[in-house]
Design an enzyme around this catalytic site. Structure first.
Site, short mmCIF file in Angstrom:
data_model
loop_
_atom_site.label_atom_id
_atom_site.label_comp_id
_atom_site.label_asym_id
_atom_site.label_seq_id
_atom_site.Cartn_x
_atom_site.Cartn_y
_atom_site.Cartn_z
N THR A 121 1.56 -5.89 -2.55
CA THR A 121 1.03 -6.63 -1.40
C THR A 121 1.80 -7.93 -1.17
OG1 THR A 121 -0.87 -7.98 -0.71
CG2 THR A 121 -0.70 -7.52 -3.04
N TYR A 145 -6.75 -11.14 -6.97
CA TYR A 145 -6.26 -9.86 -6.45
C TYR A 145 -4.73 -9.84 -6.46
CZ TYR A 145 -4.64 -6.55 -2.94
OH TYR A 145 -3.94 -5.57 -2.28
#
Ligand code: UDP
Length: 336
Positions: A121, A145
């Site tokens: 990501t 995350y």
């Protein structure tokens, strides 16, 4: 059924990007085998290939799939992916995203599977110092995350040097849209993303959407993001897999379109596509949202020969709008 096709194990293949990638794999020369615990994915989204319900925290399940299906490679989507939840409950994120991946890598080593395409990501970059963001940009994620994804990227590099693992980490920017043939699409519970929320308002499922922050250092004061169609993402997974097949090493690629839209521009585009008013209200900025995230995806275009199709936001939103209308018309099919 042609069983001679090479099998690709797709963890998280019942999820949004995973299911679109299974369709792409199936249309190429592969047979997807989906391993998913259905914590956020949907059984109805597994339409291409075999489904195995299982969790990466159960190594014996992974081993069983490896023995039974003998994959030539793994595309690894299975992960928890809500930033806010990762701040509140990091233990779950580290356990699922890091320990789960280590279990998968252990099993791959035991069964001599040496190729992985990994869902990473742009959150691994943290606050960007340079726009568009190249792959060499420093990675200082600002939430758990993003840190779990960075830890895995680093593990893949180390496993590459020590054990010969070939991997491609794909750093997604903002995935959006749905399969234009209407087979599958996005369904998150809760829905936190901008485009599906706007469309839910257009469909009468929600009253309005809150614009998170109006004082960013951007032209209209709202955040700018690089929205990429999910099928363009899926295609990049196929190309990355084939690159590993033909050689490999440890690779990283940004996947974005290299252009950005502000929240207000996305709202305008959604109004245009749906023909609905879509009321919005101004709200506070969301903690940890950088003003601008735009990919430099030159590497994927050059090395993978990736040619994304959805250059503009409106056709992308159109596919998501078609999907939502279809899903609402056929509620019984999408109940699980
Ligand atoms: N956003 C917003 N209202 C919402 C959801 C999102 O203003 O209800 C903004 C968010 O702050 C970000 C952009 O829309 O700037 C895209 O957010 P999304 O959650 O879709 O993706 P993210 O960038 O967080 O991965």
């Amino acid at each position: 059924m042609s069983d001679s096709k090479p099998v690709v194990l797709v963890t998280g293949g019942a999820g949004y990007i995973g299911s679109h990638t299974c369709k792409t794999l199936k249309r190429a020369r592969y047979r997807p085998v989906v391993l998913d615990n259905l914590s956020t994915g949907h059984r109805w989204a597994v339409k291409w290939g075999t489904f195995v319900k299982g969790d990466l925290l159960m190594p014996e399940v992974i081993d069983r799939v490896m023995i039974e299906h003998q994959p030539i490679a793994v595309i690894h989507f299975a992960a928890l992916a809500y930033v806010g939840e990762s701040v509140r409950d990091p233990q779950r994120y580290y356990r699922n995203n890091v320990v789960g991946t280590l279990n998968l890598l252990d099993s791959m080593r035991r069964h001599k599977v040496d190729k992985m395409v990994f869902s990473s990501t742009c959150a691994t970059y943290g606050e960007p110092r340079l726009i568009p963001i190249p792959e060499a940009h420093p990675q200082f994620p600002i939430n758990p995350y993003g840190r779990t994804k960075l830890v895995v990227e680093q593990a893949l590099r180390d496993y590459g040097s020590a054990y010969g693992l070939k991997s491609a980490s794909l750093r997604y920017f903002n995935a959006a849209g749905a399969d234009p043939q209407g087979d599958i699409g996005e369904l998150h519970e809760p829905e936190t993303h901008l485009i599906p929320r706007l469309l839910e308002v257009a469909a009468g499922l929600r009253e309005n959407v809150t614009v998170f922050g109006q004082d960013y250092d951007t032209e209209d004061g709202t955040c700018i993001r690089d929205y990429i169609h999910v099928n363009d993402l899926a295609q990049a997974h196929l190309l990355a897999l084939e690159t590993l097949d033909g050689g490999g090493g440890t690779q990283t690629y940004n996947l974005g379109m290299g252009r950005g839209y502000s929240v207000r521009q996305v709202i305008d585009a959604a109004r245009k596509v749906t023909g609905k008013e879509i009321p919005v209200v101004d709200g506070a900025a969301r903690p940890g949202d950088p003003p601008k995230l735009i990919a430099d995806a030159t590497r994927a275009r050059n090395r993978l020969r990736w040619e994304p199709e959805y250059l503009e936001i409106e056709p992308l939103i159109e596919t998501a709008w078609q999907w939502l209308q279809h899903r609402l018309k056929h509620k019984e099919k999408y109940a699980d």
